[in-house]
Design a protein around this motif. Structure first.
Motif, PDB file in Angstrom:
ATOM      1  N   PRO A  61       0.837  -1.205   0.000  1.00  0.00           N
ATOM      2  CA  PRO A  61       0.000   0.000   0.000  1.00  0.00           C
ATOM      3  C   PRO A  61       0.870   1.252   0.000  1.00  0.00           C
ATOM      4  O   PRO A  61       2.003   1.236   0.508  1.00  0.00           O
ATOM      5  CB  PRO A  61      -0.794  -0.106   1.310  1.00  0.00           C
ATOM      6  N   ASN A  62       0.361   2.344  -0.561  1.00  0.00           N
ATOM      7  CA  ASN A  62       1.093   3.603  -0.541  1.00  0.00           C
ATOM      8  C   ASN A  62       0.264   4.705   0.116  1.00  0.00           C
ATOM      9  O   ASN A  62      -0.906   4.510   0.435  1.00  0.00           O
ATOM     10  CB  ASN A  62       1.523   4.004  -1.957  1.00  0.00           C
ATOM     11  N   HIS A  63       0.881   5.839   0.308  1.00  0.00           N
ATOM     12  CA  HIS A  63       0.271   6.915   1.093  1.00  0.00           C
ATOM     13  C   HIS A  63      -0.634   7.843   0.301  1.00  0.00           C
ATOM     14  O   HIS A  63      -1.200   8.782   0.858  1.00  0.00           O
ATOM     15  CB  HIS A  63       1.355   7.729   1.791  1.00  0.00           C
ATOM     16  N   GLU A  85       3.709   7.439  10.253  1.00  0.00           N
ATOM     17  CA  GLU A  85       4.799   7.417  11.229  1.00  0.00           C
ATOM     18  C   GLU A  85       5.987   6.769  10.511  1.00  0.00           C
ATOM     19  O   GLU A  85       6.044   5.552  10.354  1.00  0.00           O
ATOM     20  CB  GLU A  85       4.407   6.611  12.460  1.00  0.00           C
ATOM     21  N   ILE A  86       6.900   7.614  10.029  1.00  0.00           N
ATOM     22  CA  ILE A  86       7.979   7.138   9.169  1.00  0.00           C
ATOM     23  C   ILE A  86       8.990   6.318   9.973  1.00  0.00           C
ATOM     24  O   ILE A  86       9.409   6.700  11.061  1.00  0.00           O
ATOM     25  CB  ILE A  86       8.693   8.310   8.479  1.00  0.00           C
ATOM     26  N   ILE A  87       9.376   5.186   9.412  1.00  0.00           N
ATOM     27  CA  ILE A  87      10.429   4.351   9.998  1.00  0.00           C
ATOM     28  C   ILE A  87      11.771   4.966   9.623  1.00  0.00           C
ATOM     29  O   ILE A  87      12.037   5.234   8.445  1.00  0.00           O
ATOM     30  CB  ILE A  87      10.319   2.907   9.483  1.00  0.00           C
ATOM     31  N   GLU A 191      11.094   4.931   1.381  1.00  0.00           N
ATOM     32  CA  GLU A 191      10.755   5.199   2.771  1.00  0.00           C
ATOM     33  C   GLU A 191       9.442   4.501   3.076  1.00  0.00           C
ATOM     34  O   GLU A 191       8.506   4.539   2.270  1.00  0.00           O
ATOM     35  CB  GLU A 191      10.610   6.703   3.033  1.00  0.00           C
ATOM     36  N   PHE A 192       9.378   3.887   4.232  1.00  0.00           N
ATOM     37  CA  PHE A 192       8.158   3.211   4.671  1.00  0.00           C
ATOM     38  C   PHE A 192       7.736   3.757   6.025  1.00  0.00           C
ATOM     39  O   PHE A 192       8.537   4.324   6.773  1.00  0.00           O
ATOM     40  CB  PHE A 192       8.386   1.699   4.782  1.00  0.00           C
ATOM     41  N   GLY A 193       6.462   3.553   6.329  1.00  0.00           N
ATOM     42  CA  GLY A 193       5.955   3.979   7.622  1.00  0.00           C
ATOM     43  C   GLY A 193       4.678   3.245   7.956  1.00  0.00           C
ATOM     44  O   GLY A 193       4.245   2.331   7.241  1.00  0.00           O
ATOM     45  N   TRP A 194       4.067   3.656   9.059  1.00  0.00           N
ATOM     46  CA  TRP A 194       2.811   3.063   9.523  1.00  0.00           C
ATOM     47  C   TRP A 194       1.713   4.121   9.418  1.00  0.00           C
ATOM     48  O   TRP A 194       1.906   5.257   9.856  1.00  0.00           O
ATOM     49  CB  TRP A 194       2.939   2.602  10.974  1.00  0.00           C
ATOM     50  N   ASP A 195       0.581   3.757   8.822  1.00  0.00           N
ATOM     51  CA  ASP A 195      -0.519   4.722   8.766  1.00  0.00           C
ATOM     52  C   ASP A 195      -1.318   4.694  10.066  1.00  0.00           C
ATOM     53  O   ASP A 195      -0.951   3.978  11.006  1.00  0.00           O
ATOM     54  CB  ASP A 195      -1.404   4.478   7.532  1.00  0.00           C
ATOM     55  N   ALA A 196      -2.389   5.463  10.123  1.00  0.00           N
ATOM     56  CA  ALA A 196      -3.159   5.607  11.365  1.00  0.00           C
ATOM     57  C   ALA A 196      -3.785   4.294  11.813  1.00  0.00           C
ATOM     58  O   ALA A 196      -4.078   4.107  12.999  1.00  0.00           O
ATOM     59  CB  ALA A 196      -4.240   6.670  11.186  1.00  0.00           C
ATOM     60  N   ARG A 199      -1.053   0.145   9.311  1.00  0.00           N
ATOM     61  CA  ARG A 199      -0.674  -0.590   8.104  1.00  0.00           C
ATOM     62  C   ARG A 199       0.698  -0.156   7.603  1.00  0.00           C
ATOM     63  O   ARG A 199       0.995   1.041   7.549  1.00  0.00           O
ATOM     64  CB  ARG A 199      -1.717  -0.379   7.001  1.00  0.00           C
ATOM     65  N   PHE A 200       1.492  -1.109   7.241  1.00  0.00           N
ATOM     66  CA  PHE A 200       2.819  -0.869   6.664  1.00  0.00           C
ATOM     67  C   PHE A 200       2.620  -0.245   5.287  1.00  0.00           C
ATOM     68  O   PHE A 200       1.945  -0.824   4.421  1.00  0.00           O
ATOM     69  CB  PHE A 200       3.568  -2.192   6.562  1.00  0.00           C
ATOM     70  N   THR A 201       3.204   0.936   5.053  1.00  0.00           N
ATOM     71  CA  THR A 201       2.845   1.745   3.885  1.00  0.00           C
ATOM     72  C   THR A 201       4.085   2.355   3.248  1.00  0.00           C
ATOM     73  O   THR A 201       4.991   2.825   3.938  1.00  0.00           O
ATOM     74  CB  THR A 201       1.883   2.876   4.309  1.00  0.00           C
ATOM     75  N   LEU A 202       4.099   2.367   1.911  1.00  0.00           N
ATOM     76  CA  LEU A 202       5.156   3.032   1.152  1.00  0.00           C
ATOM     77  C   LEU A 202       4.849   4.524   1.083  1.00  0.00           C
ATOM     78  O   LEU A 202       3.753   4.921   0.680  1.00  0.00           O
ATOM     79  CB  LEU A 202       5.231   2.440  -0.260  1.00  0.00           C
ATOM     80  N   GLY A 203       5.810   5.367   1.491  1.00  0.00           N
ATOM     81  CA  GLY A 203       5.591   6.808   1.496  1.00  0.00           C
ATOM     82  C   GLY A 203       6.563   7.544   0.596  1.00  0.00           C
ATOM     83  O   GLY A 203       7.259   6.949  -0.232  1.00  0.00           O
TER      84      GLY A 203
END
Length: 280
Positions: A61-63, A85-87, A191-196, A199-203
């Motif tokens: 998934p992406n942002h 929330e960026i890793i 860059e990856f992060g977690w959405d609200a 979910r693990f998400t491509l940003g």
């Protein structure tokens, strides 16, 4: 909207619960923003990233929320995104040896702790793509190579494995698609992060000319620098000026600006099959 952050290339605005990410025409080399821009670069980066997000949506998934629900003054070079929330790891995949990876290999025979065969040269294709993470340094500072064990220490074994596996899968998918269009993806970063919802998400961006090293496949020849479709042309010019890589940077000559712009356009058109105009 409220400006949250102005990066080397992108400006980040808060708009209610969303983020509006605006790609500028700024260009940086050696982590320094150069004084004059590359015209249309922001639009080219944004449109290419959106195209790649579509191609890769079944992998991760992406942002992206919308590419049209943005302020009119940013049309074509902005995207409305979910907050993440960026890793704090730069996730780099390498399929070929170039750039900082080449220099690290020449010194140690490894990149980010990954041992590579002896005898490789600039532009060599690696036996298989490798995950070579780095730190995420602030503007003006340099990212540093870290090992996979370092990533595990930073984010835990489960998240580290997810970063590595997703980075390599997205790279493989992108490289395969680009190869069908006569283009080599030598390396790229994500860059990856977690959405609200957790979910693990491509940003950020995906496989743009700024985040990737692109070469024409029919001209690839290991052992020397490759012709590129990315900002390498500006790096090469900068390295030949005698500039010490600290601010302030010298102004880019008009012919180098035009050449860089044309390379960005050529890549966009090769990959997407679409024509680029200033109204794109």
């Amino acid at each position: 909207m409220k400006l949250l952050h102005s990066g080397k290339v992108r400006d980040v605005y808060a708009d209610g619960e969303d983020i509006v990410l605006v790609a500028s025409d700024r260009i940086s080399v050696y982590d320094v923003i150069l004084p004059n821009p590359i015209p249309d670069k922001g639009k080219l980066l944004n449109q290419l990233a959106l195209w790649w997000f579509e191609q890769l949506a079944d992998v991760v998934p992406n942002h992206v929320i919308s590419s049209t629900d943005v302020p009119a003054e940013f049309a074509g070079r902005a995207v409305r995104c979910k907050r993440l929330e960026i890793i704090q790891v730069e996730c780099i995949a390498r399929g070929y040896l170039a750039g900082l990876g080449l220099r690290e290999y020449q010194k140690q025979g490894t990149v980010s702790g990954v041992a590579l065969p002896k005898g490789l040269v600039e532009g060599s294709k690696l036996p298989e793509p490798i995950f070579t993470p780095t730190t995420k340094a602030p503007i003006g500072e340099h990212d540093e190579f870290i090992t996979y064990a370092d990533v595990e220490d930073m984010v835990g074994a489960e998240t580290a494995a997810r970063l590595r596996d997703t980075t390599l899968e997205v790279y493989r998918r992108g490289a395969e698609l680009a190869a069908g269009r006569g283009v080599i993806v030598a390396d790229t970063k994500f860059e990856f992060g977690w959405d609200a919802q957790g979910r693990f998400t491509l940003g950020d961006e995906a496989l743009t000319s700024d985040s990737s090293r692109y070469w024409p496949a029919d001209e690839w020849q290991p052992g020397h620098p490759q012709r590129s479709f990315d900002k390498q042309i500006v790096r090469d010019w900068a390295s030949g000026t005698g500039w010490d890589r600290t601010p302030p940077a010298p102004e880019i000559p008009e012919d180098v600006v035009e050449l860089a712009r044309n390379r960005y356009i050529e890549l966009y058109q090769r990959l997407t099959g679409r024509s680029f105009t200033t109204s794109s």
